[in-house]
Write an enzyme that holds these catalytic residues in place. Structure first.
Site, PDB file in Angstrom:
ATOM      1  N   LEU A 101       0.849  -1.177   0.000  1.00  0.00           N
ATOM      2  CA  LEU A 101       0.000   0.000   0.000  1.00  0.00           C
ATOM      3  C   LEU A 101       0.889   1.231   0.000  1.00  0.00           C
ATOM      4  CD1 LEU A 101      -2.610  -1.117   2.709  1.00  0.00           C
ATOM      5  CD2 LEU A 101      -2.616  -1.589   0.238  1.00  0.00           C
ATOM      6  N   CYS A 102       0.633   2.140  -0.930  1.00  0.00           N
ATOM      7  CA  CYS A 102       1.373   3.400  -0.993  1.00  0.00           C
ATOM      8  C   CYS A 102       2.881   3.124  -1.110  1.00  0.00           C
ATOM      9  CB  CYS A 102       1.020   4.249   0.231  1.00  0.00           C
ATOM     10  SG  CYS A 102       1.591   5.965   0.151  1.00  0.00           S
ATOM     11  N   THR A 103       3.684   3.707  -0.228  1.00  0.00           N
ATOM     12  CA  THR A 103       5.137   3.559  -0.298  1.00  0.00           C
ATOM     13  C   THR A 103       5.625   2.210   0.217  1.00  0.00           C
ATOM     14  OG1 THR A 103       5.220   4.776   1.795  1.00  0.00           O
ATOM     15  CG2 THR A 103       5.676   6.019  -0.222  1.00  0.00           C
TER      16      THR A 103
END
Length: 335
Positions: A101-103
């Site tokens: 998720l995301c970074t």
């Protein structure tokens, strides 16, 4: 029961972590039974921002999960812990579906799971990801990328899009939309061909399209036009388009098309209706038109989609073990 393990160490972002806990760790057996067997996995107690979390298992437990989720990694300039990278690699080698998720994509990249693959991350970090890991094809224009056994999402709210995508793969589109409505998530935004999840319908509320959208969903079998929608909403076509863009992130016709495809997916999953009947029920007119638009949007033919998700749902409900479930899930996302 499918198992989901959240890989947690110091330095994770609290928003993405709590979002994954809300989707997979909540008791949603009233929607889907069985739901997920969920676990937090980390090296003992973990500090997330100002909070201290106790883990259910150590990182070695990731290798026993069907799906491993890596939340956002706070400091992308710092290499993730070696023990986290080793645990994520071991889980993938054991057959787990791994999603960031995301970074969190920086963790998967450092573990080598994204080499030679397409991936995404938060738009503010896509250049850094591409520069540090040149063997990855970084796509900054999508909400998430599904490579089958490895998935990545863009930043923040896009993590919800990916989580709901995983729910749809495991439990079908109808249940994914029930979960979306329960969470009162923002409408899904267009973000690329790789996305199979459909636009969740905004909950009734105080917005200009609150009465129009349910009206449209009850008439998907009719040949509706933008003028029909504008007339029903008592506004000009231009104002209608403006409200649709603001609320759904897309045009009235694209939203209507998405809803027709979503309805077709649900009918393919839950009924034995013929393709001709489904084409009529979704306003596509003919099976040829439905097949063309369905393949263009979803990536597979309606018949293939039905076989995949029907067999996957049957296998999910059968008393099989973890190894028996895996091939069905992989087949579903590979198509």
């Amino acid at each position: 029961m499918p198992t989901v393990a959240l890989a947690v160490t110091d330095g994770m972002l609290p928003f993405e972590l709590s979002l994954a806990i809300e989707v997979f760790g909540s008791d949603l057996t009233h929607v889907v039974d069985p739901w997920y067997d969920f676990a937090l996995c980390g090296p003992g107690a973990v500090r997330i921002d100002r909070y201290r979390l106790e883990m259910d298992h150590g990182l070695d437990h990731l290798a026993h999960a069907d799906t491993v989720i890596v939340p956002g990694w706070a400091d992308t300039d710092v290499d993730p812990p070696v023990e986290l990278l080793d645990a994520v690699r071991a889980a993938h080698a054991a057959g787990a579906r791994v999603a960031s998720l995301c970074t969190g994509a920086f963790v998967l990249a450092a573990a080598g799971l994204l080499d030679g693959k397409r991936a995404t991350t938060h738009w503010a970090h896509t250049e850094a990801l591409a520069r540090r890991h040149p063997h990855i094809t970084v796509d900054p224009d999508v909400l998430y990328v599904d490579n089958g056994d490895v998935l990545t999402s863009a930043g923040k709210a896009a993590a919800m899009d990916l989580c709901l995508h995983l729910v749809r793969l495991d439990h079908g589109s109808a249940n994914a939309n029930k979960i979306a409505r329960r969470l009162v998530v923002p409408p899904h935004r267009d973000g690329g061909q790789a996305q199979f999840i459909r636009t969740p319908v905004p909950d009734p509320g105080n917005h200009p399209l609150a009465e129009l959208l349910p009206w449209v969903l009850q008439r998907l079998d009719e040949p509706l036009t933008v003028e029909d929608l504008a007339r029903q909403a008592r506004m000009s076509s231009r104002h209608l388009a403006r409200h649709f863009t603001s609320l759904t992130g897309t045009t009235p016709l694209q939203w209507l098309h998405t809803q027709r495809i979503r309805h077709a997916q649900e009918l393919l999953e839950t009924t034995d209706d013929t393709i001709d009947a489904i084409a009529t029920a979704t306003g596509m007119g003919t099976s040829t038109t439905l097949r063309r638009h369905f393949h263009r949007t979803v990536g597979v033919a309606p018949d293939t989609y039905r076989r995949t998700f029907r067999s996957h749902i049957d296998l999910r409900n059968a008393p099989t073990g973890r190894d028996d479930r895996k091939p069905a899930a992989r087949h579903a996302v590979a198509n």
